[in-house]
Design a protein around this motif. Sequence first.
Motif, mmCIF file in Angstrom:
data_model
loop_
_atom_site.group_PDB
_atom_site.id
_atom_site.type_symbol
_atom_site.label_atom_id
_atom_site.label_comp_id
_atom_site.label_asym_id
_atom_site.label_seq_id
_atom_site.Cartn_x
_atom_site.Cartn_y
_atom_site.Cartn_z
ATOM 1 N N LEU A 206 0.826 -1.208 0.000
ATOM 2 C CA LEU A 206 0.000 0.000 0.000
ATOM 3 C C LEU A 206 0.859 1.257 0.000
ATOM 4 O O LEU A 206 0.592 2.206 -0.744
ATOM 5 N N GLN A 207 1.884 1.273 0.834
ATOM 6 C CA GLN A 207 2.746 2.453 0.891
ATOM 7 C C GLN A 207 3.410 2.701 -0.450
ATOM 8 O O GLN A 207 3.465 3.843 -0.934
ATOM 9 N N ARG A 208 3.893 1.649 -1.089
ATOM 10 C CA ARG A 208 4.536 1.801 -2.396
ATOM 11 C C ARG A 208 3.549 2.352 -3.421
ATOM 12 O O ARG A 208 3.884 3.235 -4.219
ATOM 13 N N HIS A 209 2.313 1.843 -3.390
ATOM 14 C CA HIS A 209 1.292 2.301 -4.342
ATOM 15 C C HIS A 209 0.980 3.783 -4.148
ATOM 16 O O HIS A 209 0.912 4.552 -5.118
ATOM 17 N N TYR A 210 0.805 4.196 -2.879
ATOM 18 C CA TYR A 210 0.398 5.580 -2.623
ATOM 19 C C TYR A 210 1.552 6.570 -2.705
ATOM 20 O O TYR A 210 1.321 7.778 -2.727
ATOM 21 N N GLU A 211 2.765 6.077 -2.781
ATOM 22 C CA GLU A 211 3.900 6.981 -2.967
ATOM 23 C C GLU A 211 4.330 7.071 -4.432
ATOM 24 O O GLU A 211 5.054 7.994 -4.791
ATOM 25 N N THR A 212 3.882 6.135 -5.278
ATOM 26 C CA THR A 212 4.336 6.125 -6.670
ATOM 27 C C THR A 212 3.186 6.259 -7.662
ATOM 28 O O THR A 212 3.098 7.231 -8.409
ATOM 29 N N GLU A 213 2.263 5.301 -7.668
ATOM 30 C CA GLU A 213 1.208 5.281 -8.683
ATOM 31 C C GLU A 213 0.073 6.259 -8.380
ATOM 32 O O GLU A 213 -0.378 6.998 -9.256
ATOM 33 N N TYR A 214 -0.403 6.270 -7.156
ATOM 34 C CA TYR A 214 -1.587 7.060 -6.806
ATOM 35 C C TYR A 214 -1.406 8.556 -7.079
ATOM 36 O O TYR A 214 -2.314 9.193 -7.640
#
Length: 442
Positions: A206-214
Amino acid sequence: TSLEARARALALEAHVTFLGFIPDETLPSYYHAADVFVLPTRELEGFGLVTVEALACGTPVLGTPVGATPEVLSGLDASLVFRGISAEIMAEDLLRFLETMARAPDAYERLRCACRAHAERHYTWERAITGLEGALGRVAARGRAAAGTPRPGALLRRNGSAALPECPACGESTRPSALLYRGARHRQCEACGSSLASELPSALDLQRHYETEYPRRFAPESVTSERAGLFRSLLDRLAALGLARTERPRLLDVGGGGGHLAALARFRRWPAVSTDIASPACTVAGRDSQTPAVQADGAVLPFRDGTIDAVTLINVLDQASDPLTILREAHRVLVAGGLIALRVPNARFHRPWVRLLSSLGPLVRSREWDTYPIVHHFAFTPVGLRRLVERAGFRVLEVGNSLPALGTHRVTPHAAAALSRWGRTAITAGVAVLAASRATAC
């Protein structure tokens, strides 16, 4: 400076001295020479190191009831905390202190000794290090416990001879459903109708998603007028339910992104802070919204028990990996009778549209039209959201929908006057469809 000019205008030059910068090595002499040290902070004061410095020099401190000042001073003498933050109240309390000091010099000298003893007892380096180690240990223990707990999709419930994944909302069994959203299969609860993805992300995912893709799709710097309107409506509702009657209520916005909701709360002079799992969002909140922001997982909040008056979770639980743990953490940090406001997409509305658009063929999917109805890792129905909140220990006040939805579930609001006799309380929202501006806050 403007303060010096004001002192001249009031003919106070003989009584007021502006010392300018004082080097650290000479500060103790100035603290010790003072009869009283005044900390007139009117906005959020994180800790106030100068308060402890003055106490360590044996100088009594009068401070406003803001930030950590009451915590530091109340253990010494509660009368050292001003009754309010207005200039008039501070002047009255300061004058009363000086008059008492003049009438009872022996008691004043005992107070000076008590100030030094209080600082030595509570604010030595040894005590600070021990406390920090203990706090880090507790946070690490909660993190280990969360990591060792099966994720909601992996929770099993025995049904005859079969072991079925458990619904995180109500705890009942789930079954495979035909719902396929952005490549992810979902399971649906047989009791409350909520659903969850068959594979759930880890906290690191989740952290990776919200720091890169989102951020590429939803920049934390921007907020639509509709969403800002939702935030204002939510704060109005919290105020109507009694939060406005609390002096300077402390609000925590979990998953706050760019800090826009917390900024609106601070505009009302509510001390507010936001948290987000993504570091870039916290940076934006501090820089653009000028709102205190802490990078933190909602399942492990870095706040002490019973220190927050209201928690908001706007479109967070449906995108998390463990919504029940997040709600229990919110319950932990809230004061008794504190409020929590939730908002998630209403599964009763969004799932049928996802199924319809997905069935129309590859053109719809190639243009991602089937992603506009919102179904994240969890799709909560109003009934399911209510049960989830109750499982976390809250008392539901209201459940509402922003637009008509299949299976609408409403609860008649209780009188706001009855809030004080409840324990911790909750406002929940089953929010439907695409127009956030028409969403109710509770």
